[in-house]
Design a protein around this motif. Structure first.
Motif, short mmCIF file in Angstrom:
data_model
loop_
_atom_site.label_atom_id
_atom_site.label_comp_id
_atom_site.label_asym_id
_atom_site.label_seq_id
_atom_site.Cartn_x
_atom_site.Cartn_y
_atom_site.Cartn_z
N MET A 1 56.24 62.97 18.69
CA MET A 1 55.05 63.18 17.90
C MET A 1 55.40 64.12 16.73
O MET A 1 56.12 65.09 16.90
CB MET A 1 53.98 63.82 18.78
N PHE A 2 54.83 63.80 15.57
CA PHE A 2 55.13 64.55 14.36
C PHE A 2 53.82 64.94 13.67
O PHE A 2 52.74 64.56 14.11
CB PHE A 2 55.99 63.71 13.42
N THR A 3 53.93 65.70 12.57
CA THR A 3 52.74 66.13 11.84
C THR A 3 52.69 65.60 10.41
O THR A 3 51.67 65.71 9.75
CB THR A 3 52.66 67.66 11.77
N GLY A 4 53.82 65.08 9.91
CA GLY A 4 53.86 64.62 8.52
C GLY A 4 54.11 65.73 7.54
O GLY A 4 53.95 65.54 6.33
N ILE A 5 54.52 66.90 8.03
CA ILE A 5 54.89 68.02 7.15
C ILE A 5 56.42 68.03 7.08
O ILE A 5 57.08 68.34 8.07
CB ILE A 5 54.35 69.36 7.66
N ILE A 6 56.97 67.69 5.93
CA ILE A 6 58.42 67.54 5.78
C ILE A 6 59.10 68.89 5.91
O ILE A 6 58.71 69.86 5.27
CB ILE A 6 58.76 66.86 4.43
N GLU A 7 60.14 68.91 6.74
CA GLU A 7 60.85 70.15 7.05
C GLU A 7 62.11 70.33 6.21
O GLU A 7 62.48 71.45 5.87
CB GLU A 7 61.20 70.10 8.53
N ASN A 8 62.76 69.23 5.88
CA ASN A 8 64.04 69.31 5.18
C ASN A 8 64.32 67.97 4.52
O ASN A 8 63.67 66.97 4.83
CB ASN A 8 65.15 69.65 6.19
N ILE A 9 65.28 67.96 3.62
CA ILE A 9 65.74 66.72 2.99
C ILE A 9 67.16 66.46 3.46
O ILE A 9 68.00 67.36 3.47
CB ILE A 9 65.72 66.84 1.45
N GLY A 10 67.42 65.23 3.89
CA GLY A 10 68.77 64.83 4.29
C GLY A 10 69.37 63.95 3.21
O GLY A 10 68.65 63.23 2.51
N ILE A 11 70.69 64.01 3.08
CA ILE A 11 71.41 63.16 2.13
C ILE A 11 72.23 62.15 2.93
O ILE A 11 72.99 62.53 3.83
CB ILE A 11 72.37 63.99 1.24
N ILE A 12 72.08 60.86 2.63
CA ILE A 12 72.87 59.82 3.30
C ILE A 12 74.32 59.95 2.86
O ILE A 12 74.62 59.89 1.67
CB ILE A 12 72.36 58.41 2.95
N THR A 13 75.23 60.14 3.83
CA THR A 13 76.66 60.26 3.51
C THR A 13 77.45 59.02 3.90
O THR A 13 78.53 58.79 3.37
CB THR A 13 77.28 61.49 4.20
N ALA A 14 76.92 58.21 4.82
CA ALA A 14 77.61 56.97 5.21
C ALA A 14 76.60 56.03 5.86
O ALA A 14 75.65 56.47 6.52
CB ALA A 14 78.76 57.27 6.17
N ILE A 15 76.82 54.75 5.67
CA ILE A 15 76.01 53.70 6.31
C ILE A 15 76.97 52.70 6.91
O ILE A 15 77.87 52.19 6.23
CB ILE A 15 75.08 53.00 5.29
N GLU A 16 76.79 52.41 8.20
CA GLU A 16 77.69 51.48 8.88
C GLU A 16 76.88 50.44 9.64
O GLU A 16 76.00 50.76 10.43
CB GLU A 16 78.56 52.26 9.88
N LYS A 17 77.16 49.17 9.35
CA LYS A 17 76.50 48.06 10.05
C LYS A 17 77.22 47.86 11.37
O LYS A 17 78.45 47.82 11.42
CB LYS A 17 76.58 46.81 9.17
N GLU A 18 76.48 47.75 12.46
CA GLU A 18 77.04 47.51 13.78
C GLU A 18 76.19 46.44 14.46
O GLU A 18 75.11 46.72 14.95
CB GLU A 18 77.05 48.80 14.60
N ASN A 19 76.70 45.20 14.43
CA ASN A 19 75.92 44.04 14.87
C ASN A 19 74.63 44.00 14.05
O ASN A 19 74.69 44.01 12.84
CB ASN A 19 75.69 44.07 16.38
N SER A 20 73.46 44.00 14.70
CA SER A 20 72.21 43.97 13.93
C SER A 20 71.67 45.38 13.68
O SER A 20 70.61 45.54 13.09
CB SER A 20 71.16 43.12 14.65
N ASN A 21 72.38 46.39 14.14
CA ASN A 21 71.95 47.78 13.97
C ASN A 21 72.55 48.38 12.71
O ASN A 21 73.53 47.88 12.17
CB ASN A 21 72.39 48.63 15.17
N LEU A 22 71.97 49.51 12.29
CA LEU A 22 72.49 50.26 11.14
C LEU A 22 72.65 51.72 11.58
O LEU A 22 71.69 52.35 12.03
CB LEU A 22 71.49 50.16 9.98
N SER B 1 66.60 49.85 5.57
CA SER B 1 67.68 48.92 5.18
C SER B 1 67.96 48.98 3.68
O SER B 1 68.99 48.48 3.22
CB SER B 1 67.34 47.48 5.59
N LEU B 2 67.07 49.59 2.91
CA LEU B 2 67.24 49.70 1.46
C LEU B 2 67.98 50.97 1.05
O LEU B 2 68.32 51.16 -0.12
CB LEU B 2 65.88 49.66 0.75
N LEU B 3 68.21 51.87 2.02
CA LEU B 3 68.88 53.14 1.72
C LEU B 3 70.33 52.91 1.31
O LEU B 3 70.98 51.98 1.78
CB LEU B 3 68.82 54.08 2.92
N GLU B 4 70.81 53.79 0.43
CA GLU B 4 72.20 53.76 -0.02
C GLU B 4 72.80 55.15 0.11
O GLU B 4 72.07 56.15 0.17
CB GLU B 4 72.26 53.31 -1.49
#
Length: 196
Positions: A1-22, A72-75
């Motif tokens: 459960m969350f509140t919708g109050i953003i705590e931090n920003i993350g930066i995508i450093t790598a994306i790896e496809k594994e079968n149908s998962n990401l 799936s649109l993240l880079e």
């Protein structure tokens, strides 16, 4: 459960496809406080931390999640809104957010108005989700109040603090966003439907 109050920003450093998962690898200031098996909302999507390596951690999104969200649109290099699960002894500053995205929406306009911003969005009404005037909505994990609610569109006002501390500062017209509609409204709507 969350509140919708953003705590931090993350930066995508790598994306790896594994079968149908990401598998998404991210770097953020709160990584040292995370643990494996912890739930963490990424642009409003509840994902489980599966690995931690220094200042980076990894989460996995399954195919169903990828179909219903914008993950799936993240880079690599993209910024992601992050929120850890709420504590039971803490104030609920936003609204009740489950981290279960209902559908995607599209940003249709962005207007700067005297120090704040008005973002407008459209969504497919065929999925049965609704917004109400002054009701709550979660956009990419951010708890916001709806105005100008229509059958398939709505607007939200963004104050400078929210603009500066979330992904709204990078959002453009035409961007796809994750929408989680108000859980109380969803239950009421379901109760009003005839039983089949």
């Amino acid at each position: 459960m969350f509140t919708g109050i953003i705590e931090n920003i993350g930066i995508i450093t790598a994306i790896e496809k594994e079968n149908s998962n990401l598998n998404l690898r991210l770097k953020c200031d709160i990584t040292p406080e995370l643990k494996i098996d912890q739930s963490l909302a990424h642009n409003g999507v509840c994902l489980t931390v599966v690995a931690i390596d220094g200042l980076e951690y990894t989460v996995t999104a399954i195919d169903e999640t990828l179909q219903k969200t914008n993950l799936s649109l993240l880079e690599v290099g993209n910024r992601v809104n992050l929120e850890r699960a709420m504590k039971m002894d803490a104030r609920l500053d936003g609204h009740i957010v489950q981290g279960h995205v209902d559908q995607k929406g599209v940003c249709t306009s962005i207007l700067h108005k005297d120090g704040s911003w008005v973002f407008s969005f459209e969504y497919d009404p065929a999925l049965g989700n609704v917004t109400i005037e002054k009701g709550s909505i979660c956009i990419n994990g951010v708890s916001l109040t709806v105005f100008d609610a229509g059958q398939h569109n709505f607007s939200v006002a963004i104050i400078p603090y929210t603009y500066e501390h979330t992904g709204f500062q990078e959002m453009k017209k035409g961007d796809v966003v994750n929408l989680e509609f108000d859980v109380i409204g969803k239950y009421i709507k379901r109760l009003m439907q005839p039983i089949s």
